[in-house]
Design an enzyme around this catalytic site. Sequence first.
Site, PDB file in Angstrom:
ATOM      1  CG  PHE A  12      -1.707   2.405   5.724  1.00 31.69           C
ATOM      2  CD1 PHE A  12      -1.618   3.707   5.242  1.00 31.69           C
ATOM      3  CD2 PHE A  12      -1.867   1.368   4.801  1.00 31.69           C
ATOM      4  CE1 PHE A  12      -1.693   3.980   3.872  1.00 31.69           C
ATOM      5  CE2 PHE A  12      -1.926   1.626   3.445  1.00 31.69           C
ATOM      6  CZ  PHE A  12      -1.860   2.931   2.972  1.00 31.69           C
ATOM      7  CG  ASP A  61      -5.802  -7.307  22.469  1.00 27.60           C
ATOM      8  OD1 ASP A  61      -6.492  -7.723  21.513  1.00 27.60           O
ATOM      9  OD2 ASP A  61      -4.687  -7.766  22.766  1.00 27.60           O
ATOM     10  CB  ALA A  85      -5.749  -7.248  10.980  1.00 25.35           C
ATOM     11  CB  THR A 136      -6.421  -9.035   2.316  1.00 21.33           C
ATOM     12  OG1 THR A 136      -5.433  -9.134   1.307  1.00 21.33           O
ATOM     13  CG2 THR A 136      -6.439 -10.376   3.057  1.00 21.33           C
ATOM     14  CG  ASP A 137      -5.785  -8.704  -3.134  1.00 18.57           C
ATOM     15  OD1 ASP A 137      -5.067  -8.788  -2.124  1.00 18.57           O
ATOM     16  OD2 ASP A 137      -5.415  -8.111  -4.173  1.00 18.57           O
ATOM     17  CD  GLU A 138      -1.518 -10.776   0.885  1.00 23.72           C
ATOM     18  OE1 GLU A 138      -1.109 -11.739   1.552  1.00 23.72           O
ATOM     19  OE2 GLU A 138      -0.893  -9.711   0.781  1.00 23.72           O
ATOM     20  CE1 TYR A 163      -3.056  -9.695   6.910  1.00 30.94           C
ATOM     21  CE2 TYR A 163      -2.652 -10.181   4.590  1.00 30.94           C
ATOM     22  CZ  TYR A 163      -3.277  -9.426   5.566  1.00 30.94           C
ATOM     23  OH  TYR A 163      -4.136  -8.404   5.199  1.00 30.94           O
ATOM     24  CB  SER A 164      -3.471 -14.826   2.980  1.00 29.37           C
ATOM     25  OG  SER A 164      -2.562 -15.858   2.740  1.00 29.37           O
ATOM     26  CE  LYS A 167      -7.800  -9.376   7.136  1.00 28.50           C
ATOM     27  NZ  LYS A 167      -8.223  -8.352   8.131  1.00 28.50           N
ATOM     28  N   PRO A 218      15.631  -3.473  -1.337  1.00 30.44           N
ATOM     29  CG  PRO A 218      14.804  -4.208   0.723  1.00 30.44           C
ATOM     30  CD  PRO A 218      15.174  -2.982  -0.029  1.00 30.44           C
ATOM     31  NE  ARG A 227       1.682  -8.844  -3.608  1.00 31.97           N
ATOM     32  CZ  ARG A 227       2.131 -10.013  -4.070  1.00 31.97           C
ATOM     33  NH1 ARG A 227       1.988 -10.341  -5.345  1.00 31.97           N
ATOM     34  NH2 ARG A 227       2.699 -10.881  -3.242  1.00 31.97           N
TER      35      ARG A 227
HETATM   36  P1  NAD Z   1      -1.802  -1.697  10.002  1.00 31.73           P
HETATM   37  O1  NAD Z   1      -0.900  -2.803  10.408  1.00 31.73           O
HETATM   38  O2  NAD Z   1      -1.224  -0.430   9.489  1.00 31.73           O
HETATM   39  O3  NAD Z   1      -2.772  -1.301  11.213  1.00 31.73           O
HETATM   40  C1  NAD Z   1      -3.356  -2.248  12.038  1.00 31.73           C
HETATM   41  C2  NAD Z   1      -3.915  -1.540  13.263  1.00 31.73           C
HETATM   42  O4  NAD Z   1      -4.563  -2.516  14.086  1.00 31.73           O
HETATM   43  C3  NAD Z   1      -2.841  -0.869  14.118  1.00 31.73           C
HETATM   44  O5  NAD Z   1      -3.261   0.422  14.512  1.00 31.73           O
HETATM   45  C4  NAD Z   1      -2.713  -1.789  15.328  1.00 31.73           C
HETATM   46  O6  NAD Z   1      -2.320  -1.120  16.510  1.00 31.73           O
HETATM   47  C5  NAD Z   1      -4.133  -2.327  15.424  1.00 31.73           C
HETATM   48  N1  NAD Z   1      -4.178  -3.627  16.108  1.00 31.73           N
HETATM   49  C6  NAD Z   1      -3.396  -4.716  15.858  1.00 31.73           C
HETATM   50  N2  NAD Z   1      -3.708  -5.704  16.709  1.00 31.73           N
HETATM   51  C7  NAD Z   1      -4.718  -5.235  17.501  1.00 31.73           C
HETATM   52  C8  NAD Z   1      -5.480  -5.800  18.552  1.00 31.73           C
HETATM   53  N3  NAD Z   1      -5.264  -7.050  18.994  1.00 31.73           N
HETATM   54  N4  NAD Z   1      -6.458  -5.039  19.123  1.00 31.73           N
HETATM   55  C9  NAD Z   1      -6.697  -3.783  18.688  1.00 31.73           C
HETATM   56  N5  NAD Z   1      -5.985  -3.189  17.711  1.00 31.73           N
HETATM   57  C10 NAD Z   1      -5.010  -3.913  17.115  1.00 31.73           C
HETATM   58  O7  NAD Z   1      -2.792  -2.351   8.943  1.00 31.73           O
HETATM   59  P2  NAD Z   1      -3.457  -1.715   7.641  1.00 31.73           P
HETATM   60  O8  NAD Z   1      -2.517  -1.859   6.512  1.00 31.73           O
HETATM   61  O9  NAD Z   1      -4.021  -0.392   7.989  1.00 31.73           O
HETATM   62  O10 NAD Z   1      -4.640  -2.759   7.405  1.00 31.73           O
HETATM   63  C11 NAD Z   1      -5.912  -2.579   8.024  1.00 31.73           C
HETATM   64  C12 NAD Z   1      -6.823  -3.728   7.619  1.00 31.73           C
HETATM   65  O11 NAD Z   1      -6.935  -3.771   6.209  1.00 31.73           O
HETATM   66  C13 NAD Z   1      -6.314  -5.099   8.031  1.00 31.73           C
HETATM   67  O12 NAD Z   1      -7.409  -5.861   8.450  1.00 31.73           O
HETATM   68  C14 NAD Z   1      -5.703  -5.673   6.759  1.00 31.73           C
HETATM   69  O13 NAD Z   1      -5.779  -7.083   6.753  1.00 31.73           O
HETATM   70  C15 NAD Z   1      -6.614  -5.060   5.711  1.00 31.73           C
HETATM   71  N6  NAD Z   1      -6.014  -4.852   4.373  1.00 31.73           N
HETATM   72  C16 NAD Z   1      -4.844  -4.137   4.255  1.00 31.73           C
HETATM   73  C17 NAD Z   1      -4.347  -3.892   2.979  1.00 31.73           C
HETATM   74  C18 NAD Z   1      -3.069  -3.097   2.770  1.00 31.73           C
HETATM   75  O14 NAD Z   1      -2.612  -2.978   1.631  1.00 31.73           O
HETATM   76  N7  NAD Z   1      -2.473  -2.504   3.793  1.00 31.73           N
HETATM   77  C19 NAD Z   1      -5.019  -4.377   1.851  1.00 31.73           C
HETATM   78  C20 NAD Z   1      -6.192  -5.116   2.039  1.00 31.73           C
HETATM   79  C21 NAD Z   1      -6.691  -5.330   3.313  1.00 31.73           C
HETATM   80  O1  DAU Z   2      -3.001  -7.565  -1.265  1.00 31.63           O
HETATM   81  C1  DAU Z   2      -3.375  -6.954  -0.075  1.00 31.63           C
HETATM   82  C2  DAU Z   2      -2.272  -7.082   0.947  1.00 31.63           C
HETATM   83  O2  DAU Z   2      -1.235  -6.189   0.549  1.00 31.63           O
HETATM   84  C3  DAU Z   2      -2.720  -6.784   2.364  1.00 31.63           C
HETATM   85  O3  DAU Z   2      -3.670  -7.718   2.766  1.00 31.63           O
HETATM   86  C4  DAU Z   2      -1.532  -6.805   3.333  1.00 31.63           C
HETATM   87  O4  DAU Z   2      -1.955  -6.400   4.628  1.00 31.63           O
HETATM   88  C5  DAU Z   2      -0.488  -5.831   2.833  1.00 31.63           C
HETATM   89  O5  DAU Z   2       0.655  -5.890   3.653  1.00 31.63           O
HETATM   90  C6  DAU Z   2      -0.101  -6.151   1.387  1.00 31.63           C
HETATM   91  O6  DAU Z   2       0.603  -7.420   1.308  1.00 31.63           O
HETATM   92  P1  DAU Z   2       1.855  -7.637   0.333  1.00 31.63           P
HETATM   93  O7  DAU Z   2       2.660  -8.744   0.852  1.00 31.63           O
HETATM   94  O8  DAU Z   2       1.425  -7.687  -1.080  1.00 31.63           O
HETATM   95  O9  DAU Z   2       2.588  -6.199   0.547  1.00 31.63           O
HETATM   96  P2  DAU Z   2       4.130  -5.823   0.801  1.00 31.63           P
HETATM   97  O10 DAU Z   2       4.189  -4.332   0.746  1.00 31.63           O
HETATM   98  O11 DAU Z   2       4.706  -6.516   1.980  1.00 31.63           O
HETATM   99  O12 DAU Z   2       4.839  -6.399  -0.499  1.00 31.63           O
HETATM  100  C7  DAU Z   2       4.430  -5.995  -1.804  1.00 31.63           C
HETATM  101  C8  DAU Z   2       5.270  -6.781  -2.808  1.00 31.63           C
HETATM  102  O13 DAU Z   2       6.631  -6.316  -2.733  1.00 31.63           O
HETATM  103  C9  DAU Z   2       5.325  -8.268  -2.540  1.00 31.63           C
HETATM  104  O14 DAU Z   2       5.356  -8.969  -3.781  1.00 31.63           O
HETATM  105  C10 DAU Z   2       6.657  -8.476  -1.810  1.00 31.63           C
HETATM  106  C11 DAU Z   2       7.527  -7.383  -2.381  1.00 31.63           C
HETATM  107  N1  DAU Z   2       8.558  -6.835  -1.479  1.00 31.63           N
HETATM  108  C12 DAU Z   2       8.173  -6.384  -0.259  1.00 31.63           C
HETATM  109  C13 DAU Z   2       9.083  -5.850   0.633  1.00 31.63           C
HETATM  110  C14 DAU Z   2       8.646  -5.382   1.994  1.00 31.63           C
HETATM  111  C15 DAU Z   2       9.884  -6.709  -1.898  1.00 31.63           C
HETATM  112  O15 DAU Z   2      10.230  -7.088  -3.042  1.00 31.63           O
HETATM  113  N2  DAU Z   2      10.791  -6.158  -1.030  1.00 31.63           N
HETATM  114  C16 DAU Z   2      10.459  -5.739   0.227  1.00 31.63           C
HETATM  115  O16 DAU Z   2      11.364  -5.298   0.991  1.00 31.63           O
END
Ligand code: NAD
Ligand code: DAU
Length: 361
Positions: A12, A61, A85, A136-138, A163-164, A167, A218, A227
């Site tokens: 993403f 990988d 990740a 991440t802020d987590e 997860y956190s 990280k 859900p 968040r």
């Molecule tokens: P994502 O799950 O959408 O994408 C992760 C990507 O990493 C995928 O393309 C996957 O194929 C690749 N990947 C996974 N394992 C791998 C491996 N072993 N080798 C090579 N590639 C691999 O994740 P995202 O939401 O785009 O998050 C990207 C980064 O940002 C992560 O490090 C996550 O912790 C961090 N982050 C995400 C958020 C969020 O809200 N999504 C917020 C803060 C930080």
């Molecule tokens: O804060 C940064 C993080 O944000 C990133 O590091 C993570 O990679 C990313 O996945 C995200 O984590 P969250 O757990 O906060 O995101 P998620 O979208 O899974 O959930 C957001 C909030 O919504 C959380 O409080 C859980 C809730 N939730 C989530 C899902 C999937 C629901 O209530 N229902 C749901 O079905």
Amino acid sequence: MRTYLVTGGAGFIGSNYIHYMFKKYDNDIRIINVDALTYAGNLENLVDIENRDNYTFVKADICNKEAISKIFAENDIDRVVHFAAESHVDRSIKNPEVFVQTNVLGTAVMLNCAKAAWELPDGSFKEGKKFLHVSTDEVYGSLPDDENAFFYETTPYDPHSPYSASKASSDMLVKAYMDTYKFPANITNCSNNYGPYQFPEKLIPLIINNALSGKKLPVYGDGKNVRDWLFVEDHAKAIDMVQEQGRLFETYNIGGHNEKQNIEIINIIIETLQEMLPDNDPRKALVSKDLITYVEDRKGHDRRYAIAPDKIKKEVGWFPETMFAEGIKKTIAWFFEHEDWMKNVTSGDYQKYYNDMYEGK
Ligand code: NAD
Ligand code: DAU
């Protein structure tokens, strides 16, 4: 011309970052995207740039030392931007091990290979090389329900989910490399992203997709967990600005200054969908607040995240530009235009995950 090694660029945020970088620098940079293409990696996210001469995709990988050192040996890498990740908290609760493998060991491999390629015989590093670790802020844990409480770069680490914790471990490794070797790196800790190409296991795309198909929405627990939502393009811009204008060895928090309860987010999505769908679209009748369903809470569910992005604003000049009302419309418009993308990613493995995850909830 600078050469970037981007890990996880088919996910993403990584794919949004690659789009942002080509829009900004066009042919002045080269990007090598390394991705293992797990369930979350999707080359469809990059179809519009895949034929560029200054873009290369390598399926590998990040835990594979040989594959990663080969990329460094064959290319003079100037920048590493490390996104790869396992990223979903719910999956980490069900299956923590792969999170340790990819997030901790994979980061160790990336650091080691970059260090080996960039280190000079006297232990210093080649001029201008930089590694940015996307985190991440987590890692900071959970804030109380107090709108004046924020995460700062100085907030002690207190991760709760597997997860956190993984990280946080990877951040500590990067910090150890900076402290021990003066390895040229930065860490960014970002809040929740939303926008195009987000996999529908995460709250916002899951709600958009379910609402459009008249499926239950859900809500975990009481729906009042908070968040801090950031539009993904703003995040991409922040990463580039930190890497080019930030001080090396520093951590920068990146946040949207946009804290909302989950239930507020869900209500905004429903209202925005109803507003944006034309009257003759059959999905309009399906989208309804009656779909909201309170389900069992996430185990160890962090209550509130909120970043005060003061340091990045002061030192780097970045601030979150996209208001949520605008960002959510852009996101929904993108999902309207990419129905096939959603169909493709929600078939097969994802459908199985969804059934297992929400069965009985
Ligand atoms: P994502 O799950 O959408 O994408 C992760 C990507 O990493 C995928 O393309 C996957 O194929 C690749 N990947 C996974 N394992 C791998 C491996 N072993 N080798 C090579 N590639 C691999 O994740 P995202 O939401 O785009 O998050 C990207 C980064 O940002 C992560 O490090 C996550 O912790 C961090 N982050 C995400 C958020 C969020 O809200 N999504 C917020 C803060 C930080
Ligand atoms: O804060 C940064 C993080 O944000 C990133 O590091 C993570 O990679 C990313 O996945 C995200 O984590 P969250 O757990 O906060 O995101 P998620 O979208 O899974 O959930 C957001 C909030 O919504 C959380 O409080 C859980 C809730 N939730 C989530 C899902 C999937 C629901 O209530 N229902 C749901 O079905």
